[in-house]
Design a protein around this motif. Structure first.
Motif, PDB file in Angstrom:
ATOM      1  N   UNK A  78       0.834  -1.189   0.000  1.00 17.46           N
ATOM      2  CA  UNK A  78       0.000   0.000   0.000  1.00 17.46           C
ATOM      3  C   UNK A  78       0.874   1.246   0.000  1.00 17.46           C
ATOM      4  N   UNK A  79       0.281   2.376  -0.356  1.00 14.85           N
ATOM      5  CA  UNK A  79       1.027   3.623  -0.400  1.00 14.85           C
ATOM      6  C   UNK A  79       1.150   4.192   1.010  1.00 14.85           C
ATOM      7  N   UNK A  80       2.361   4.413   1.451  1.00 18.83           N
ATOM      8  CA  UNK A  80       2.586   4.877   2.812  1.00 18.83           C
ATOM      9  C   UNK A  80       2.021   6.278   2.988  1.00 18.83           C
ATOM     10  N   UNK A  81       1.303   6.476   4.106  1.00 17.25           N
ATOM     11  CA  UNK A  81       0.722   7.785   4.361  1.00 17.25           C
ATOM     12  C   UNK A  81       1.798   8.849   4.542  1.00 17.25           C
ATOM     13  N   UNK A  82       2.921   8.454   5.143  1.00 20.33           N
ATOM     14  CA  UNK A  82       3.962   9.441   5.384  1.00 20.33           C
ATOM     15  C   UNK A  82       4.807   9.708   4.141  1.00 20.33           C
ATOM     16  N   UNK A  83       4.443   9.076   3.038  1.00 19.28           N
ATOM     17  CA  UNK A  83       5.106   9.353   1.769  1.00 19.28           C
ATOM     18  C   UNK A  83       4.064   9.772   0.739  1.00 19.28           C
ATOM     19  N   UNK A  84       3.038  10.484   1.188  1.00 20.50           N
ATOM     20  CA  UNK A  84       1.962  10.891   0.295  1.00 20.50           C
ATOM     21  C   UNK A  84       2.509  11.769  -0.831  1.00 20.50           C
ATOM     22  N   UNK A  85       2.099  11.478  -2.060  1.00 17.26           N
ATOM     23  CA  UNK A  85       2.581  12.208  -3.206  1.00 17.26           C
ATOM     24  C   UNK A  85       1.491  13.117  -3.737  1.00 17.26           C
ATOM     25  N   UNK A  86       1.788  14.391  -3.846  1.00 16.88           N
ATOM     26  CA  UNK A  86       0.853  15.327  -4.433  1.00 16.88           C
ATOM     27  C   UNK A  86       1.004  15.303  -5.944  1.00 16.88           C
ATOM     28  N   UNK A  87      -0.105  15.151  -6.642  1.00 13.97           N
ATOM     29  CA  UNK A  87      -0.091  15.115  -8.092  1.00 13.97           C
ATOM     30  C   UNK A  87      -0.588  16.456  -8.608  1.00 13.97           C
ATOM     31  N   UNK A  88       0.142  17.036  -9.545  1.00 11.32           N
ATOM     32  CA  UNK A  88      -0.249  18.294 -10.138  1.00 11.32           C
ATOM     33  C   UNK A  88      -0.643  18.070 -11.587  1.00 11.32           C
ATOM     34  N   UNK A  89      -1.772  18.617 -11.982  1.00  8.89           N
ATOM     35  CA  UNK A  89      -2.163  18.599 -13.380  1.00  8.89           C
ATOM     36  C   UNK A  89      -2.748  19.952 -13.715  1.00  8.89           C
ATOM     37  N   UNK A  90      -2.816  20.241 -15.004  1.00 12.09           N
ATOM     38  CA  UNK A  90      -3.392  21.500 -15.436  1.00 12.09           C
ATOM     39  C   UNK A  90      -4.615  21.211 -16.271  1.00 12.09           C
TER      40      UNK A  90
ATOM     41  N   UNK B 125      11.504  14.858  -6.001  1.00 16.21           N
ATOM     42  CA  UNK B 125      12.015  14.846  -4.628  1.00 16.21           C
ATOM     43  C   UNK B 125      12.343  13.443  -4.184  1.00 16.21           C
ATOM     44  N   UNK B 126      12.269  13.218  -2.881  1.00 19.61           N
ATOM     45  CA  UNK B 126      12.555  11.899  -2.325  1.00 19.61           C
ATOM     46  C   UNK B 126      11.233  11.185  -2.036  1.00 19.61           C
ATOM     47  N   UNK B 127      10.912  10.193  -2.847  1.00 22.45           N
ATOM     48  CA  UNK B 127       9.670   9.447  -2.711  1.00 22.45           C
ATOM     49  C   UNK B 127       9.895   7.942  -2.534  1.00 22.45           C
ATOM     50  N   UNK B 128      11.014   7.448  -3.011  1.00 24.82           N
ATOM     51  CA  UNK B 128      11.276   6.016  -2.921  1.00 24.82           C
ATOM     52  C   UNK B 128      11.467   5.601  -1.467  1.00 24.82           C
ATOM     53  N   UNK B 129      10.930   4.455  -1.106  1.00 24.27           N
ATOM     54  CA  UNK B 129      11.088   3.928   0.250  1.00 24.27           C
ATOM     55  C   UNK B 129      12.091   2.775   0.253  1.00 24.27           C
ATOM     56  N   UNK B 130      12.843   2.689   1.335  1.00 17.78           N
ATOM     57  CA  UNK B 130      13.845   1.631   1.457  1.00 17.78           C
ATOM     58  C   UNK B 130      13.173   0.286   1.714  1.00 17.78           C
ATOM     59  N   UNK B 131      13.862  -0.772   1.371  1.00 21.61           N
ATOM     60  CA  UNK B 131      13.304  -2.126   1.539  1.00 21.61           C
ATOM     61  C   UNK B 131      12.919  -2.404   2.982  1.00 21.61           C
ATOM     62  N   UNK B 132      13.667  -1.850   3.934  1.00 24.87           N
ATOM     63  CA  UNK B 132      13.422  -2.159   5.342  1.00 24.87           C
ATOM     64  C   UNK B 132      12.205  -1.437   5.914  1.00 24.87           C
ATOM     65  N   UNK B 133      11.665  -0.466   5.216  1.00 23.74           N
ATOM     66  CA  UNK B 133      10.526   0.273   5.747  1.00 23.74           C
ATOM     67  C   UNK B 133       9.260  -0.575   5.729  1.00 23.74           C
ATOM     68  N   UNK B 134       8.382  -0.285   6.682  1.00 21.76           N
ATOM     69  CA  UNK B 134       7.173  -1.104   6.840  1.00 21.76           C
ATOM     70  C   UNK B 134       6.190  -0.892   5.691  1.00 21.76           C
ATOM     71  N   UNK B 135       6.047   0.342   5.262  1.00 28.65           N
ATOM     72  CA  UNK B 135       5.157   0.669   4.151  1.00 28.65           C
ATOM     73  C   UNK B 135       5.978   1.208   2.987  1.00 28.65           C
ATOM     74  N   UNK B 136       5.591   0.839   1.767  1.00 26.86           N
ATOM     75  CA  UNK B 136       6.350   1.226   0.588  1.00 26.86           C
ATOM     76  C   UNK B 136       5.530   2.118  -0.337  1.00 26.86           C
ATOM     77  N   UNK B 137       6.218   3.036  -0.973  1.00 31.62           N
ATOM     78  CA  UNK B 137       5.630   3.770  -2.084  1.00 31.62           C
ATOM     79  C   UNK B 137       5.770   2.888  -3.320  1.00 31.62           C
TER      80      UNK B 137
END
Length: 438
Positions: free
Chosen positions: A1-13, A57-69
């Motif tokens: 699942x997408x980690x809440x603490x790595x929430x990505x804001x998407x911009x579109x026009x 920016x920094x969005x990738x999560x390390x393998x050891x993290x509990x939740x991954x982007x």
């Protein structure tokens, strides 16, 4: 699942699609109804009609993290945002061209995996492309070809680049193996920044350029980035701050070279008939040029190392196809990993005279409000450089500028723009010319 603490804001026009309009009716109107009498008499042209991206920016999560982007979750959101911006339905998409993900990406065969997640049958082509720094530019080019060849009326060029959770040493070794000559570059530890440092030293020797003039490019790009919500670094810097940074490879310092970053972007391309049918502003791809000089990064044949002849030849092709000259351009989004590269490619494209690229930057000619604004997004130095998708970000900026949606960094009255991609030290260049249609 997408980690809440790595929430990505998407911009579109672009505006939201009318909710009351039935999706199937919209599909029929845009795609099936796009072949009128004009289609037989006019040359087929391709337009960018939608765009979306996450901030670099920094969005990738390390393998050891509990939740991954997860890469596919990011891309799924971008597809929805970009098609909404374009005013088309997901079911209109007939071809998808992905940039090849970094080797660290968890999901392999990402292109077909994404099709499964989208539940999207396609009659055109679904594939991943790879060309080092030119990867994203090739994705756009291939998506154009899908439309020009009649395989699709709507196609996507999209991709994701994740690398920041990987150690610098591992990433450097991967980059060396990807770009270097195994008989010379790799054993000698000859990194890509070293190529550009050699260019800078030669340019300073031939034209008397100073480090202050090179620094002007970094200062200008950071100013532009301060106005861009997609940019990785948005705090303005001064010339003194640029010059005070630690050296990376002489004469280039920390702010002369690009940061590492993660990013993802999606562009919606369509035939001009479909673009017209949306009733929204769009951007025509009016010219394309490609040139490879026959060398691998650094030529072993004596040549003009700061002439960037591939960029010069490719831009000449693109201008001729578009029926314009460099003087007709209103802005440029350049693939320029270092301050010196922006200077050299601006000269090769005819945006500034030979030997005056650094002076033009110092004098404000290439800043917003100047004669020919360059890298209004902030460029690779400040907007960021997630390399396998970098050119997609250039095209997102072009789409915003030529549709009049760039906000504080809008180039007034912008109609014509140019963007470049490079294979390595501009031994090869891919150049596209764009025209905005309101």
């Amino acid at each position: 699942m997408l980690a809440e603490n790595h929430h990505l804001t998407v911009y579109s026009v672009g505006s939201t699609i009318e909710k009351n309009e039935d999706a199937s009716a919209r599909t029929n109107r845009l795609v099936a109804g796009a072949s009128g009498d004009n289609a037989m008499s006019e040359p087929k042209r391709v337009a960018i009609i939608g765009a979306s991206a996450i901030p670099v920016g920094r969005h990738q999560t390390a393998d050891a993290e509990e939740l991954h982007t997860l890469e596919h979750e990011v891309l799924l959101r971008l597809v929805l945002e970009a098609t909404r911006d374009a005013g088309v339905d997901k079911r209109d998409i007939e071809s998808l061209v992905f940039t090849l993900p970094r080797p660290y990406t968890r999901q392999k065969y990402l292109h077909t995996f994404m099709i499964g997640k989208l539940k999207l049958p396609c009659r055109g082509t679904v594939l991943e492309v790879m060309g080092n720094g030119m990867t994203a530019a090739l994705a756009l080019d291939q998506a154009c070809n899908e439309i020009l060849l009649g395989r699709a009326k709507v196609a996507l060029a999209l991709g994701i680049n994740m690398e920041t959770a990987v150690s610098a040493a591992e990433h450097a070794m991967s980059s060396m193996r990807t770009t270097g000559d195994v008989d010379f570059h790799v054993p000698a530890g000859f990194t890509p920044i070293s190529w550009y440092a050699m260019d800078a030293a030669r340019y300073m020797h031939e034209h008397g350029a100073t480090q202050e003039q090179l620094a002007a490019v970094a200062v200008k790009n950071r100013y532009h980035a301060s106005l861009n919500p997609l940019a990785q670094y948005r705090k303005p810097v001064t010339t003194q701050e640029v010059l005070a940074q630690r050296p990376i490879v002489e004469p280039l310092g920390l702010y002369d070279v690009p940061p590492r970053g993660d990013g993802a972007a999606c562009l919606v391309l369509a035939s001009e008939e479909v673009a017209r049918a949306t009733g929204r502003p769009y951007v025509l791809i009016q010219g394309r040029g490609f040139q490879h000089d026959g060398s691998h990064q650094i030529s072993d044949v004596p040549n003009d190392m700061i002439g960037f002849e591939a960029a010069r030849a490719a831009s000449a092709q693109a201008y001729a196809e578009a029926g314009i000259t460099a003087s007709d351009l209103d802005l440029a989004e350049l693939y320029a990993p270092c301050t010196i590269v922006e200077i050299l490619v601006s000269e090769a494209l005819g945006l500034v005279p030979r030997g005056r690229g650094s002076i033009a930057a110092l004098d404000g000619e290439t800043t917003l409000g100047g004669r020919i604004p360059i890298s209004t997004s902030g460029g690779l130095l400040s907007r960021g450089h997630p390399s396998y998708v970098t050119s997609l970000y250039n095209y997102v900026e072009i789409a915003e500028q030529l549709r009049g949606r760039a906000g504080e960094r809008q180039v007034k009255g912008a109609q014509w723009g140019v963007a470049t991609g490079e294979l390595g030290n501009y031994n090869a260049a891919l150049v596209h010319v764009f025209e905005g249609v309101q």
